[in-house]
Design a protein around this motif. Structure first.
Motif, PDB file in Angstrom:
ATOM      1  N   TRP A 147       0.815  -1.217   0.000  1.00 30.69           N
ATOM      2  CA  TRP A 147       0.000   0.000   0.000  1.00 30.69           C
ATOM      3  C   TRP A 147       0.850   1.270   0.000  1.00 30.69           C
ATOM      4  CZ3 TRP A 147      -4.726   0.639  -1.393  1.00 30.69           C
ATOM      5  CH2 TRP A 147      -5.665  -0.393  -1.252  1.00 30.69           C
ATOM      6  N   LEU A 148       2.138   1.131   0.297  1.00 28.87           N
ATOM      7  CA  LEU A 148       3.002   2.313   0.294  1.00 28.87           C
ATOM      8  C   LEU A 148       3.110   2.947  -1.098  1.00 28.87           C
ATOM      9  CD1 LEU A 148       5.887   1.177   2.667  1.00 28.87           C
ATOM     10  CD2 LEU A 148       4.073   2.826   3.133  1.00 28.87           C
ATOM     11  N   ILE A 149       2.755   2.175  -2.143  1.00 32.00           N
ATOM     12  CA  ILE A 149       2.739   2.764  -3.483  1.00 32.00           C
ATOM     13  C   ILE A 149       1.708   3.876  -3.561  1.00 32.00           C
ATOM     14  CG2 ILE A 149       2.414   2.288  -5.951  1.00 32.00           C
ATOM     15  CD1 ILE A 149       3.010  -0.645  -5.349  1.00 32.00           C
ATOM     16  N   ASP A 150       0.553   3.617  -2.935  1.00 37.27           N
ATOM     17  CA  ASP A 150      -0.599   4.499  -3.104  1.00 37.27           C
ATOM     18  C   ASP A 150      -0.690   5.597  -2.047  1.00 37.27           C
ATOM     19  OD1 ASP A 150      -3.326   5.195  -4.161  1.00 37.27           O
ATOM     20  OD2 ASP A 150      -3.911   4.499  -2.165  1.00 37.27           O
ATOM     21  N   ILE A 151      -0.127   5.350  -0.869  1.00 36.49           N
ATOM     22  CA  ILE A 151      -0.329   6.261   0.258  1.00 36.49           C
ATOM     23  C   ILE A 151       0.082   7.702  -0.070  1.00 36.49           C
ATOM     24  CG2 ILE A 151       0.229   6.763   2.665  1.00 36.49           C
ATOM     25  CD1 ILE A 151      -1.585   4.289   2.095  1.00 36.49           C
ATOM     26  N   PRO A 152       1.301   7.965  -0.592  1.00 33.27           N
ATOM     27  CA  PRO A 152       1.695   9.369  -0.837  1.00 33.27           C
ATOM     28  C   PRO A 152       0.769  10.087  -1.807  1.00 33.27           C
ATOM     29  CG  PRO A 152       3.601   7.910  -0.942  1.00 33.27           C
ATOM     30  CD  PRO A 152       2.398   7.032  -0.924  1.00 33.27           C
ATOM     31  N   ILE A 153       0.435   9.410  -2.918  1.00 30.20           N
ATOM     32  CA  ILE A 153      -0.413  10.077  -3.903  1.00 30.20           C
ATOM     33  C   ILE A 153      -1.816  10.308  -3.353  1.00 30.20           C
ATOM     34  CG2 ILE A 153      -1.097   7.906  -5.016  1.00 30.20           C
ATOM     35  CD1 ILE A 153      -0.590  11.327  -6.708  1.00 30.20           C
ATOM     36  N   SER A 154      -2.323   9.372  -2.528  1.00 25.33           N
ATOM     37  CA  SER A 154      -3.653   9.559  -1.927  1.00 25.33           C
ATOM     38  C   SER A 154      -3.674  10.770  -1.006  1.00 25.33           C
ATOM     39  CB  SER A 154      -4.059   8.300  -1.148  1.00 25.33           C
ATOM     40  OG  SER A 154      -4.234   7.206  -2.012  1.00 25.33           O
ATOM     41  N   LEU A 155      -2.643  10.952  -0.221  1.00 21.23           N
ATOM     42  CA  LEU A 155      -2.584  12.106   0.686  1.00 21.23           C
ATOM     43  C   LEU A 155      -2.443  13.412  -0.101  1.00 21.23           C
ATOM     44  CD1 LEU A 155      -0.314  10.684   3.551  1.00 21.23           C
ATOM     45  CD2 LEU A 155      -2.780  11.064   3.592  1.00 21.23           C
ATOM     46  N   VAL A 156      -1.626  13.395  -1.137  1.00 20.15           N
ATOM     47  CA  VAL A 156      -1.458  14.595  -1.970  1.00 20.15           C
ATOM     48  C   VAL A 156      -2.776  14.970  -2.629  1.00 20.15           C
ATOM     49  CG1 VAL A 156      -0.356  15.503  -4.054  1.00 20.15           C
ATOM     50  CG2 VAL A 156       1.004  14.285  -2.352  1.00 20.15           C
ATOM     51  N   VAL A 157      -3.468  13.967  -3.186  1.00 17.99           N
ATOM     52  CA  VAL A 157      -4.760  14.220  -3.833  1.00 17.99           C
ATOM     53  C   VAL A 157      -5.776  14.729  -2.822  1.00 17.99           C
ATOM     54  CG1 VAL A 157      -6.700  13.123  -5.028  1.00 17.99           C
ATOM     55  CG2 VAL A 157      -4.357  12.586  -5.695  1.00 17.99           C
ATOM     56  N   ALA A 158      -5.761  14.142  -1.617  1.00 16.59           N
ATOM     57  CA  ALA A 158      -6.697  14.570  -0.576  1.00 16.59           C
ATOM     58  C   ALA A 158      -6.466  16.036  -0.202  1.00 16.59           C
ATOM     59  CB  ALA A 158      -6.563  13.679   0.661  1.00 16.59           C
ATOM     60  N   LEU A 159      -5.203  16.433  -0.058  1.00 14.95           N
ATOM     61  CA  LEU A 159      -4.896  17.828   0.270  1.00 14.95           C
ATOM     62  C   LEU A 159      -5.327  18.773  -0.863  1.00 14.95           C
ATOM     63  CD1 LEU A 159      -1.382  17.489   1.936  1.00 14.95           C
ATOM     64  CD2 LEU A 159      -3.438  18.390   3.018  1.00 14.95           C
ATOM     65  N   ALA A 160      -5.001  18.407  -2.092  1.00 14.47           N
ATOM     66  CA  ALA A 160      -5.384  19.246  -3.231  1.00 14.47           C
ATOM     67  C   ALA A 160      -6.905  19.341  -3.348  1.00 14.47           C
ATOM     68  CB  ALA A 160      -4.789  18.674  -4.517  1.00 14.47           C
ATOM     69  N   LEU A 161      -7.586  18.210  -3.137  1.00 13.49           N
ATOM     70  CA  LEU A 161      -9.044  18.206  -3.216  1.00 13.49           C
ATOM     71  C   LEU A 161      -9.647  19.069  -2.118  1.00 13.49           C
ATOM     72  CD1 LEU A 161     -11.581  17.028  -4.565  1.00 13.49           C
ATOM     73  CD2 LEU A 161     -11.443  15.112  -2.960  1.00 13.49           C
ATOM     74  N   LEU A 162      -9.101  18.961  -0.886  1.00 16.95           N
ATOM     75  CA  LEU A 162      -9.592  19.787   0.222  1.00 16.95           C
ATOM     76  C   LEU A 162      -9.431  21.270  -0.103  1.00 16.95           C
ATOM     77  CD1 LEU A 162     -10.533  20.127   3.198  1.00 16.95           C
ATOM     78  CD2 LEU A 162      -8.120  19.998   3.852  1.00 16.95           C
ATOM     79  N   TYR A 163      -8.286  21.653  -0.626  1.00 14.96           N
ATOM     80  CA  TYR A 163      -8.026  23.059  -0.962  1.00 14.96           C
ATOM     81  C   TYR A 163      -9.000  23.554  -2.025  1.00 14.96           C
ATOM     82  CZ  TYR A 163      -5.444  27.226  -2.439  1.00 14.96           C
ATOM     83  OH  TYR A 163      -5.092  28.515  -2.762  1.00 14.96           O
ATOM     84  N   GLU A 164      -9.150  22.793  -3.094  1.00 15.48           N
ATOM     85  CA  GLU A 164     -10.008  23.238  -4.198  1.00 15.48           C
ATOM     86  C   GLU A 164     -11.477  23.272  -3.796  1.00 15.48           C
ATOM     87  OE1 GLU A 164      -8.965  24.430  -7.153  1.00 15.48           O
ATOM     88  OE2 GLU A 164      -6.958  24.228  -6.322  1.00 15.48           O
TER      89      GLU A 164
END
Length: 377
Positions: A147-164
């Motif tokens: 799951w470490l493949i997906d964790i960084p991108i999921s957190l980045v997407v979550a932050l960007a989505l929260l901001y937008e």
């Protein structure tokens, strides 16, 4: 059991939602061509990816007897999560607001859709190959490592989505949506953390069944909140786009009205100018006519009756008889006849040796022969 429930609920809800979103996208695409319509497509595909991923997982565990902790299913889940992140990233530029875009969105906007897909796929394909090659035959490596493949991108997407989302709702005067947006981010963080925390660490504080139940609740909750926020954003998009369309139509009509008004004013000004020009020309023409009339009046030739008689007799008989013969026929002296001729020449402004011929021509042309009192035969 919990895994089956999560997969079943996720598959049903996400696939139905994706179908509805696709119908909305098809309908709105025929009505208008806006960037937000593309955003509907990508959000719909992100939800569809969750649904198809859960559906395949459900079929694999129920009918093909795969274990919920099977590495193949973990690989599949990671792949679906990455695809979901890709679609969400592609949808972010379409979230409309007037604030500055975050860095992630600016990066996405630098590439075309095809270029960004190739870049995203290339990077994570290489990373995934390393993880799969490392973990496939190594039983000591747990699923949390995959799951470490997906964790960084999921957190980045979550932050960007929260901001937008926060900027978009703020732009629509819907700041009360900050709490659901923040809740979505927290649930995503919890769901991500649930995947990577080893069970050995958890057992000291909570039972594995409760831990699994917590993971299912958070996973379902953030998906439902995501769908809810997207639905609210979709309707605000629709309302905003209709409002902006009405405003743009109003602005267009107002611009056309102003253009017509300016054109009308120009035509009025031009018409008034033409009228003034016509009046000025008419006035000058009348003045010219008056001058011509005066000149004609001034240049009008007035002959006495005796002069008309002399000129008529000359015109009638001048070609055959001399002045003396015409004077004798008129019973006047030659000197008197020539005096009349002299006065007539002066009035008619005739001079030179051809004066007699000019007088004869004038008498003929001006119908003076009617005044003749003699006969030439």
């Amino acid at each position: 059991m919990y895994a089956h429930i999560e997969a079943t609920v996720t598959a049903i809800v996400c696939l139905l939602t994706a179908f509805v979103i696709q119908r909305i996208y098809d309908k709105e695409q025929k009505r208008q061509d806006l960037q937000t319509i593309t955003g509907i497509k990508w959000f719909g595909l992100a939800i569809f990816a969750w649904g198809i991923g859960a559906f395949v997982t459900l079929i694999s565990t129920k009918y093909f007897e795969f274990s919920a902790s099977s590495k193949w299913l973990i690989y599949w889940s990671v792949f679906i999560s990455l695809i979901n992140s890709l679609f969400i990233l592609l949808s972010l530029p379409s979230i409309e607001h007037q604030k500055e875009r975050n860095m992630i969105v600016r990066i996405v906007e630098r590439f075309s859709v095809k270029e960004f897909m190739m870049l995203f796929g290339g990077i994570f394909s290489m990373i995934a190959f390393v993880f799969i090659a490392t973990s496939y035959n190594n039983q000591e490596i747990s699923n949390t490592f995959i799951w470490l493949i997906d964790i960084p991108i999921s957190l980045v997407v979550a932050l960007a989505l929260l901001y937008e989302l926060n900027k978009a709702f703020s732009n629509r005067n819907m700041k009360f949506m900050y709490l659901p947006c923040f809740s979505l981010f927290i649930l995503i963080v919890i769901a991500v953390s649930h995947r990577i925390i080893p069970y050995e660490m958890v057992q000291e504080y909570i039972s594995l069944s409760n831990w699994s139940l917590l993971g299912i609740i958070t996973a379902l909750s953030f998906k439902f909140i995501f769908i809810l926020l997207f639905s609210i954003l979709l309707y605000s998009w629709k309302f905003l786009s209709e409002k902006e369309q009405q405003q743009s139509e109003f602005v267009l009509l107002e611009a056309e009205r102003n253009a017509l008004r300016l054109e009308n004013e120009k035509l009025k000004t031009a018409n008034e100018s033409h009228i003034d020009t016509i009046q000025s020309i008419t006035k000058k023409l009348n003045q010219k006519k008056k001058k011509v009339a005066k000149l004609q009046e001034a240049s009008k030739i007035i002959l006495s009756d005796r002069q008309k008689e002399v000129l008529a007799n000359l015109g009638l008989c001048g070609a055959k008889k001399s002045y003396t013969e015409i004077a004798e026929a008129m019973h006047i002296s030659v000197d008197g006849f020539q005096a009349h001729i002299y006065q007539i020449k002066k009035i008619l402004n005739i001079s030179g040796s051809a004066g007699k011929e000019q007088l004869i021509a004038y008498a003929t042309e001006n119908d003076l022969l009617q005044y003749a009192t003699i006969e030439c035969d």
